[in-house]
Enzyme design. Structure first.
Site, PDB file in Angstrom:
ATOM      1  N   HIS A 188      -0.105  -2.659   6.319  1.00  0.00           N
ATOM      2  CA  HIS A 188      -1.191  -2.162   5.467  1.00  0.00           C
ATOM      3  C   HIS A 188      -1.784  -3.261   4.586  1.00  0.00           C
ATOM      4  O   HIS A 188      -2.891  -3.125   4.088  1.00  0.00           O
ATOM      5  CB  HIS A 188      -0.758  -0.936   4.653  1.00  0.00           C
ATOM      6  CG  HIS A 188       0.080  -1.229   3.458  1.00  0.00           C
ATOM      7  ND1 HIS A 188       1.428  -1.438   3.525  1.00  0.00           N
ATOM      8  CD2 HIS A 188      -0.230  -1.343   2.145  1.00  0.00           C
ATOM      9  CE1 HIS A 188       1.891  -1.666   2.308  1.00  0.00           C
ATOM     10  NE2 HIS A 188       0.912  -1.616   1.452  1.00  0.00           N
ATOM     11  N   HIS A 250       4.338  -8.294   5.333  1.00  0.00           N
ATOM     12  CA  HIS A 250       3.215  -8.506   4.413  1.00  0.00           C
ATOM     13  C   HIS A 250       3.034  -9.978   4.004  1.00  0.00           C
ATOM     14  O   HIS A 250       1.936 -10.513   4.056  1.00  0.00           O
ATOM     15  CB  HIS A 250       3.389  -7.665   3.149  1.00  0.00           C
ATOM     16  CG  HIS A 250       3.646  -6.206   3.427  1.00  0.00           C
ATOM     17  ND1 HIS A 250       3.072  -5.548   4.477  1.00  0.00           N
ATOM     18  CD2 HIS A 250       4.412  -5.287   2.786  1.00  0.00           C
ATOM     19  CE1 HIS A 250       3.471  -4.278   4.473  1.00  0.00           C
ATOM     20  NE2 HIS A 250       4.285  -4.093   3.457  1.00  0.00           N
ATOM     21  N   LYS A 350      11.406  -6.489  -6.451  1.00  0.00           N
ATOM     22  CA  LYS A 350      11.210  -5.204  -7.123  1.00  0.00           C
ATOM     23  C   LYS A 350      11.697  -5.345  -8.557  1.00  0.00           C
ATOM     24  O   LYS A 350      12.546  -6.186  -8.856  1.00  0.00           O
ATOM     25  CB  LYS A 350      12.029  -4.122  -6.415  1.00  0.00           C
ATOM     26  CG  LYS A 350      11.644  -3.981  -4.953  1.00  0.00           C
ATOM     27  CD  LYS A 350      11.387  -2.550  -4.574  1.00  0.00           C
ATOM     28  CE  LYS A 350      10.963  -2.393  -3.150  1.00  0.00           C
ATOM     29  NZ  LYS A 350       9.530  -2.306  -2.928  1.00  0.00           N
TER      30      LYS A 350
HETATM   31  C1  BG6 Z   1       5.827  -1.285   1.766  1.00  0.00           C
HETATM   32  C2  BG6 Z   1       7.256  -1.538   1.398  1.00  0.00           C
HETATM   33  O1  BG6 Z   1       5.547  -1.747   3.064  1.00  0.00           O
HETATM   34  O2  BG6 Z   1       4.977  -1.976   0.846  1.00  0.00           O
HETATM   35  C3  BG6 Z   1       7.525  -1.089  -0.031  1.00  0.00           C
HETATM   36  O3  BG6 Z   1       8.098  -0.826   2.295  1.00  0.00           O
HETATM   37  C4  BG6 Z   1       6.554  -1.751  -0.976  1.00  0.00           C
HETATM   38  O4  BG6 Z   1       8.868  -1.401  -0.397  1.00  0.00           O
HETATM   39  C5  BG6 Z   1       5.117  -1.548  -0.498  1.00  0.00           C
HETATM   40  O5  BG6 Z   1       6.725  -1.156  -2.259  1.00  0.00           O
HETATM   41  C6  BG6 Z   1       4.152  -2.369  -1.345  1.00  0.00           C
HETATM   42  O6  BG6 Z   1       2.831  -2.017  -1.006  1.00  0.00           O
HETATM   43  P1  BG6 Z   1       1.645  -2.147  -2.070  1.00  0.00           P
HETATM   44  O7  BG6 Z   1       0.432  -1.760  -1.297  1.00  0.00           O
HETATM   45  O8  BG6 Z   1       1.977  -1.197  -3.178  1.00  0.00           O
HETATM   46  O9  BG6 Z   1       1.645  -3.563  -2.524  1.00  0.00           O
END
Ligand code: BG6
Length: 501
Positions: A188, A250, A350
């Site tokens: 995403h 990511h 985190k």
């Molecule tokens: C997810 C992870 O893919 O991305 C999560 O599994 C994480 O642990 C999240 O919190 C972070 O996404 P964003 O869009 O909030 O930066």
């Protein structure tokens, strides 16, 4: 000539009918992200008039209860934060239906087949927001029930396995039913506006490319800092850790877009070809290198924004002990002509003090500095691309402080804030990605060789950690991670960028 701003660009109308089938249709991801994103697309008139959304899950549920559940989710999680528009909601609700089946048993797919019957020529997407061990069985069941047409797309959510071997097994299982062009692997982060802007910044402007290399860039930092803990996901998270949960996908995707060569065009394969080259050039870390170039951490109880928060081992469903990392910092190297000798420092964690994701490109200092009044080490230029929140781009440079007397220099920034400049609410990444599934545009999704190359590199780190029994060092929630992570970059005479936005 002024380019049209996003708000004045007209929505691309999709007129072909489309069915989106969401497995895991009552799950967390569907309720928080997918269904609200589809609602937003409908609000913007971006869904085809004859588009349907079929949620699939195991338990029985009436159509009415399902609509109520979706309405509640859209109210709670709509990105625009506005109350639901009654007209749009009425239209959206008409699109919704619910089918119960056991995803692992192909003989239970009768209800879904009936729902799709009569629309066999229609383009459709099967979105698998389920555990990855179901990806293969679902693909096989869809094939066995004759639900896969050449116009069908399969969307896979992460995690795509937990190492190279398990990811290859998933890819082989879904590949037995779907052609690669039909498989949309979601990361995403690629749907985030600011991540897409990275390519625009690099490849639609001529300023950066001549400087974007080892001759002019000292190092790059990629940070994804979160204030949240693992919430109610301890079971999943403890088997994954920050390296698998965030870096393998990511952070590496962001690194690829930062480091790749200019693609020859924007089509999916041209972009993915360049990203794969970056992943293949990542220097795999041997155990000795991993000991020096990586830091693992795990949060202990602390405070964020003045509020006490529990430690990792005190979260709901936590076991008494675990060596899982909730923080990781890595000094990565890309072995190619453009980047040889330029470290890429990655960190994510985190329960850090701020939610802040950014890419910092640090340029080299001037070769000869003629302004002694500033001190021995002038700060070099930094380009900071802020991915979230306060999305924008900032360029730090030295300027003369106005005034007579001694010449004084001050570091200041050219600052482009997306909110101020474009005056628009940044849509959620899933809106863009779901729309691309419907439009059949795979550029923002990962190809099989990308996912596997990313696993190959992360596996080298995981294996080294295992061989050396590397502990997750404690850090206090609300701090910037273990002190070893600060040492990791300071050993090289550099410092982590401190956010001052
Ligand atoms: C997810 C992870 O893919 O991305 C999560 O599994 C994480 O642990 C999240 O919190 C972070 O996404 P964003 O869009 O909030 O930066």
């Amino acid at each position: 000539m002024e380019m049209p701003s996003p708000s004045t660009q007209r929505a691309t109308l999709i007129t072909e009918p489309f069915d989106m089938v969401v497995f895991g249709g009552r799950g967390d991801l569907a309720r928080r992200k997918l269904l609200p994103a589809l609602y937003e697309l409908d609000r913007d008139n971006r869904l085809p008039p004859d588009g349907r959304i079929i949620a699939v899950s195991r338990g029985e549920m009436s159509a009415e209860d399902f609509r109520n559940l979706v309405e509640e989710s859209c109210r709670e999680f709509s990105t625009k934060g506005a109350p639901l528009n009654p007209e749009v909601w009425a239209r959206f609700a008409q699109r919704l239906s619910y089918v119960s089946l056991d995803a692992s048993k192909k003989e239970t797919y009768g209800g879904l087949t009936a729902a799709l019957q009569g629309r066999m020529a229609v383009a459709r997407g099967f979105y698998l927001a389920t555990a990855p061990n179901l990806f293969g069985p679902i693909a096989a069941s869809l094939g066995a029930n004759g639900l896969v047409t050449p116009e069908t797309r399969l969307v896979l959510e992460k995690p795509l396995g937990h190492d190279l071997a398990s990811s290859q097994a998933i890819n082989a299982a879904v590949g037995a039913v779907f052609a690669e062009r039909q498989i949309y692997r979601i990361d995403h982060y690629l749907g985030k506006e600011t991540v897409q802007n990275l390519m625009v910044l690099r490849f639609a402007n001529s300023l950066f490319e001549p400087l974007w290399n080892r001759t002019h860039i000292d190092h790059v930092q990629i940070t994804v800092a979160e204030t949240v803990g693992v919430g109610g996901r301890w079971g999943y998270y403890d088997g994954a850790g920050a390296l698998r949960d965030m870096v393998q996908n990511h952070l590496l995707q962001v690194l690829c877009l930062t480091a790749m060569e200019p693609p020859i065009a924007l089509d999916a394969d041209s972009v993915r070809d360049e990203k794969v080259k970056v992943l293949k050039s990542l220097n795999p870390l041997t155990s000795q290198e991993a000991a020096n170039a990586t830091v693992r951490g795990q949060y202990r109880a602390g405070a964020i924004d003045g509020q006490p928060v529990p430690g990792y081992l005190e979260e709901t469903d936590a076991r008494d002990s675990s060596n899982c990392e909730t923080y990781v910092a890595i000094r990565a190297e890309i072995d190619n002509w453009r980047w040889a000798g330029v470290p890429f420092y990655l960190r994510t964690g985190k329960r850090l003090p701020l939610r802040a994701s950014e890419i910092v490109v640090q340029f080299k200092a001037p070769p000869h500095f003629i302004y002694p009044t500033y001190g021995a080490m002038p700060p070099a230029n930094r380009l900071i691309m802020r991915l979230q929140p306060n999305e924008g781009v900032r360029f730090q440079m030295l300027n003369k402080k106005p005034g007579p007397g001694e010449l004084r220099l001050q570091q200041t920034a050219l600052n482009l804030s997306f909110a101020d400049t474009f005056g628009t609410v940044i849509p959620d990444a899933y809106e863009r990605l779901l729309l691309d599934v419907i439009r059949g545009r795979p550029t923002l999704f990962m190809r099989v060789d990308e996912v596997e190359a990313a696993w190959r590199w992360t596996d080298s780190i995981l294996e080294s950690w295992q061989q050396l029994n590397v502990p997750a060092r404690p850090y206090t929630a609300g701090s910037w991670g273990p002190s070893a992570a600060i040492a990791l970059i300071e050993r090289d005479g550099r410092t982590w960028h401190e956010d001052d936005a």
